[in-house]
Design a protein around this motif. Sequence first.
Motif, PDB file in Angstrom:
ATOM      1  N   ILE A   1     -31.452   0.962  23.969  1.00 48.63           N
ATOM      2  CA  ILE A   1     -30.086   1.467  24.038  1.00 48.63           C
ATOM      3  C   ILE A   1     -30.064   2.989  23.990  1.00 48.63           C
ATOM      4  O   ILE A   1     -30.745   3.611  23.178  1.00 48.63           O
ATOM      5  N   LEU A   2     -29.253   3.586  24.865  1.00 47.28           N
ATOM      6  CA  LEU A   2     -28.837   4.974  24.729  1.00 47.28           C
ATOM      7  C   LEU A   2     -27.441   4.930  24.115  1.00 47.28           C
ATOM      8  O   LEU A   2     -26.481   4.525  24.776  1.00 47.28           O
ATOM      9  N   TYR A   3     -27.343   5.330  22.856  1.00 43.97           N
ATOM     10  CA  TYR A   3     -26.056   5.293  22.157  1.00 43.97           C
ATOM     11  C   TYR A   3     -25.388   6.658  22.302  1.00 43.97           C
ATOM     12  O   TYR A   3     -25.756   7.625  21.637  1.00 43.97           O
ATOM     13  N   ASP A   4     -24.419   6.740  23.201  1.00 44.79           N
ATOM     14  CA  ASP A   4     -23.668   7.969  23.418  1.00 44.79           C
ATOM     15  C   ASP A   4     -22.448   7.949  22.502  1.00 44.79           C
ATOM     16  O   ASP A   4     -21.524   7.148  22.687  1.00 44.79           O
ATOM     17  N   ILE A   5     -22.455   8.819  21.511  1.00 39.22           N
ATOM     18  CA  ILE A   5     -21.420   8.808  20.475  1.00 39.22           C
ATOM     19  C   ILE A   5     -20.037   9.057  21.060  1.00 39.22           C
ATOM     20  O   ILE A   5     -19.048   8.437  20.633  1.00 39.22           O
TER      21      ILE A   5
ATOM     22  N   GLY B   1     -15.071   2.953  18.575  1.00 36.81           N
ATOM     23  CA  GLY B   1     -14.937   3.602  17.277  1.00 36.81           C
ATOM     24  C   GLY B   1     -15.896   3.021  16.251  1.00 36.81           C
ATOM     25  O   GLY B   1     -16.921   2.431  16.595  1.00 36.81           O
ATOM     26  N   ASN B   2     -15.546   3.221  14.959  1.00 34.34           N
ATOM     27  CA  ASN B   2     -16.337   2.622  13.869  1.00 34.34           C
ATOM     28  C   ASN B   2     -17.825   2.922  14.069  1.00 34.34           C
ATOM     29  O   ASN B   2     -18.679   2.042  14.009  1.00 34.34           O
ATOM     30  N   LEU B   3     -18.132   4.176  14.311  1.00 39.46           N
ATOM     31  CA  LEU B   3     -19.432   4.584  14.839  1.00 39.46           C
ATOM     32  C   LEU B   3     -20.612   4.176  13.974  1.00 39.46           C
ATOM     33  O   LEU B   3     -21.581   3.560  14.454  1.00 39.46           O
ATOM     34  N   ILE B   4     -20.576   4.532  12.707  1.00 43.18           N
ATOM     35  CA  ILE B   4     -21.733   4.268  11.855  1.00 43.18           C
ATOM     36  C   ILE B   4     -21.968   2.772  11.700  1.00 43.18           C
ATOM     37  O   ILE B   4     -23.109   2.301  11.749  1.00 43.18           O
ATOM     38  N   THR B   5     -20.896   2.014  11.555  1.00 44.83           N
ATOM     39  CA  THR B   5     -21.041   0.558  11.428  1.00 44.83           C
ATOM     40  C   THR B   5     -21.619  -0.051  12.693  1.00 44.83           C
ATOM     41  O   THR B   5     -22.524  -0.899  12.642  1.00 44.83           O
ATOM     42  N   SER B   6     -21.139   0.385  13.866  1.00 48.45           N
ATOM     43  CA  SER B   6     -21.648  -0.184  15.115  1.00 48.45           C
ATOM     44  C   SER B   6     -23.083   0.249  15.369  1.00 48.45           C
ATOM     45  O   SER B   6     -23.898  -0.534  15.875  1.00 48.45           O
ATOM     46  N   MET B   7     -23.433   1.473  15.007  1.00 49.02           N
ATOM     47  CA  MET B   7     -24.818   1.919  15.146  1.00 49.02           C
ATOM     48  C   MET B   7     -25.743   1.105  14.243  1.00 49.02           C
ATOM     49  O   MET B   7     -26.842   0.722  14.644  1.00 49.02           O
ATOM     50  N   GLU B   8     -25.292   0.842  13.037  1.00 53.11           N
ATOM     51  CA  GLU B   8     -26.112   0.065  12.099  1.00 53.11           C
ATOM     52  C   GLU B   8     -26.396  -1.335  12.632  1.00 53.11           C
ATOM     53  O   GLU B   8     -27.520  -1.847  12.518  1.00 53.11           O
ATOM     54  N   LYS B   9     -25.399  -1.944  13.260  1.00 50.40           N
ATOM     55  CA  LYS B   9     -25.560  -3.316  13.749  1.00 50.40           C
ATOM     56  C   LYS B   9     -26.547  -3.414  14.909  1.00 50.40           C
ATOM     57  O   LYS B   9     -27.172  -4.465  15.101  1.00 50.40           O
TER      58      LYS B   9
ATOM     59  N   GLN C   1     -26.851  10.355  22.300  1.00 47.41           N
ATOM     60  CA  GLN C   1     -26.214  11.519  22.911  1.00 47.41           C
ATOM     61  C   GLN C   1     -24.942  11.877  22.152  1.00 47.41           C
ATOM     62  O   GLN C   1     -24.352  11.052  21.464  1.00 47.41           O
ATOM     63  N   ILE C   2     -24.547  13.136  22.318  1.00 44.10           N
ATOM     64  CA  ILE C   2     -23.505  13.748  21.504  1.00 44.10           C
ATOM     65  C   ILE C   2     -22.373  14.252  22.391  1.00 44.10           C
ATOM     66  O   ILE C   2     -22.590  14.680  23.519  1.00 44.10           O
ATOM     67  N   GLY C   3     -21.181  14.246  21.846  1.00 45.74           N
ATOM     68  CA  GLY C   3     -20.002  14.832  22.479  1.00 45.74           C
ATOM     69  C   GLY C   3     -18.809  14.474  21.614  1.00 45.74           C
ATOM     70  O   GLY C   3     -18.661  13.320  21.214  1.00 45.74           O
TER      71      GLY C   3
ATOM     72  N   GLU D   1     -12.327  14.795  16.850  1.00 43.52           N
ATOM     73  CA  GLU D   1     -12.013  13.995  15.676  1.00 43.52           C
ATOM     74  C   GLU D   1     -13.231  13.428  14.939  1.00 43.52           C
ATOM     75  O   GLU D   1     -13.094  12.894  13.840  1.00 43.52           O
ATOM     76  N   ILE D   2     -14.422  13.531  15.508  1.00 40.78           N
ATOM     77  CA  ILE D   2     -15.602  12.898  14.918  1.00 40.78           C
ATOM     78  C   ILE D   2     -16.179  13.767  13.807  1.00 40.78           C
ATOM     79  O   ILE D   2     -16.383  14.971  13.991  1.00 40.78           O
ATOM     80  N   ASN D   3     -16.461  13.138  12.672  1.00 40.45           N
ATOM     81  CA  ASN D   3     -17.105  13.832  11.552  1.00 40.45           C
ATOM     82  C   ASN D   3     -18.611  13.854  11.828  1.00 40.45           C
ATOM     83  O   ASN D   3     -19.366  13.010  11.341  1.00 40.45           O
ATOM     84  N   TYR D   4     -19.039  14.824  12.628  1.00 37.47           N
ATOM     85  CA  TYR D   4     -20.426  14.829  13.080  1.00 37.47           C
ATOM     86  C   TYR D   4     -21.415  15.093  11.954  1.00 37.47           C
ATOM     87  O   TYR D   4     -22.531  14.579  11.977  1.00 37.47           O
ATOM     88  N   ARG D   5     -21.038  15.886  10.986  1.00 37.61           N
ATOM     89  CA  ARG D   5     -21.977  16.114   9.879  1.00 37.61           C
ATOM     90  C   ARG D   5     -22.308  14.798   9.182  1.00 37.61           C
ATOM     91  O   ARG D   5     -23.459  14.534   8.828  1.00 37.61           O
ATOM     92  N   ASN D   6     -21.308  13.955   9.017  1.00 37.15           N
ATOM     93  CA  ASN D   6     -21.531  12.661   8.370  1.00 37.15           C
ATOM     94  C   ASN D   6     -22.323  11.717   9.269  1.00 37.15           C
ATOM     95  O   ASN D   6     -23.198  10.975   8.799  1.00 37.15           O
TER      96      ASN D   6
END
Length: 305
Positions: free
Chosen positions: A215-219, A227-235, A244-246, A258-263
């Motif tokens: 998978i290439l996970y483009d945030i 949405g629900n980025l961290i939860t979906s990445m964990e799964k 990838q970032i944006g 709106e994304i809390n990128y530091r977190n």
Amino acid sequence: MKRSEFIKSSVLLGLGATAANSVFAAGMPAAGRAEKTFNLDYAPHAGMFAAHAGENFIDQIKFMHDQGFRSIEDNGLMKRPVALQEEIGNTLAKLNMTMGVFVVDKGGNGANTLAAGKKEYIDIFLNGCRQAVEVAKRVNAKWATVVPGDFERALPIGIQTGNVIEALRRGAEILEPHGLIMVLEPLSDTPNLFLRHSDQTHLICKGVNSPSCKILYDIYHMQKNEGNLITSMEKCWDEIAYIQIGDNPGRKEPGTGEINYRNVFKYIDSKGFKGVLGMEHGNAMPGKEGELALIKAYREADKFK
């Protein structure tokens, strides 16, 4: 903003003495005086620092290195002349930098969809995989982006999924002996695209069952689609090989949306991720001022430790 907007040609002369003096005057380090690296491995793309480094991609790579970046990505790499590909590879090797993703040419994009199961579409994709192997050798690349294309709406979704898995298995057979990984990217550009969600991509990777299909996970895209980025990445973490970032909205650098990128970066680091995070976005502001702001934004978002 679509991927094609990030692909830029290298046609002009590189950074000369005047440009170098401008870089130094702007508060950036002179050539050979590299800034400290980042906690994570962020990868700029061609054109991102053209105001400082000029239009020559090789000079841009050197500038990226001077700012502390240790990887690049180049979606349009396969369309570049072989001589330039080799020069890029040699430059990266000398600077001890990593090549991130490039896009597999005609890899099932748009109407040329793998979901249809048509031989002519699959043949184009497989030929792209063979060419990608040769390109990867020139730049020591390990990842190549693949997008299956649009839905084939005349077929049930299960049949489409089976067609995609079968085509990707054949592609993986070409790539696997060379250690090249196709990374599947779910996108948000249009609802016509077959691959749009992380769980769907996870299922397909499991079906292909190859170390050369991940998978290439483009945030940016996943924030828009689910949405629900961290939860979906964990799964789906066990199948993620590239990120990838944006920020959203706008698809610009971290801190502009709106994304809390530091977190998010803190989570990625906590997983022990040692791969590349491609900066597949535009600059929020133009010119040198915008480039300096972009670097500052990454320095700020990278302060998670």
